[in-house]
Design an enzyme around this catalytic site. Sequence first.
Site, short mmCIF file in Angstrom:
data_model
loop_
_atom_site.label_atom_id
_atom_site.label_comp_id
_atom_site.label_asym_id
_atom_site.label_seq_id
_atom_site.Cartn_x
_atom_site.Cartn_y
_atom_site.Cartn_z
N HIS A 138 67.65 63.31 -3.28
CA HIS A 138 66.53 62.44 -2.90
C HIS A 138 66.65 62.12 -1.41
CE1 HIS A 138 64.80 61.39 -6.84
NE2 HIS A 138 66.02 61.61 -7.29
N GLU A 153 64.63 60.58 0.43
CA GLU A 153 64.11 59.23 0.67
C GLU A 153 65.13 58.14 0.34
OE1 GLU A 153 63.21 59.87 -3.70
OE2 GLU A 153 63.44 61.10 -1.90
N CYS A 209 63.90 66.68 -5.99
CA CYS A 209 64.61 66.46 -7.25
C CYS A 209 63.98 67.33 -8.35
CB CYS A 209 64.65 64.97 -7.60
SG CYS A 209 65.85 64.60 -8.91
#
Length: 196
Positions: free
Chosen positions: A178, A180, A77
């Site tokens: 992102h 994750e 990011c």
Amino acid sequence: MNVVILDTGCANLNSVKSAIARHGYEPKVSRDPDVVLLADKLFLPGVGTAQAAMDQVRERELFDLIKACTQPVLGICLGMQLLGRRSEESNGVDLLGIIDEDVPKMTDFGLPLPHMGWNRVYPQAGNRLFQGIEDGAYFYFVHSYAMPVNPWTIAQCNYGEPFTAAVQKDNFYGVQFHPERSGAAGAKLLKNFLEM
């Protein structure tokens, strides 16, 4: 394998740490040069503003340390944006300058900013970071600034116009989304990076 998350002071590290741990690794969070330079894989996460992030990078004496890294580094990011030359945020913020490309504010084209939520990502064929991830897979984004498509772009996304979703220059990789928070596709991307 020695996995390190760079402690820039401008990121919520727990979600990245948990996502890496799900692949069987125990990442360390550090800004100690001895730890960082000995890492096999290094993560550069970031949230917030470019100005605050670069202030932390300089205050923590990370500017030269990051640029000296020769192992695979993954910016996430804002961490990806920091790899660029200059951000348009806050009347202009000088970044790390690893990738010779500016990071302007996105044009809204009648779409809400920040660009928030799931969007399709189209990687270049054959890049190891996206190995086994289908063309047009969905990833999760939250951002208002984006690097334009450039010679180091390895994946694109479209939000009114195309922008760089992922970038690579030498050992430095960056993803605007992102991983994750991106389900199976994000988990696969992290696995690919960890296994490079």
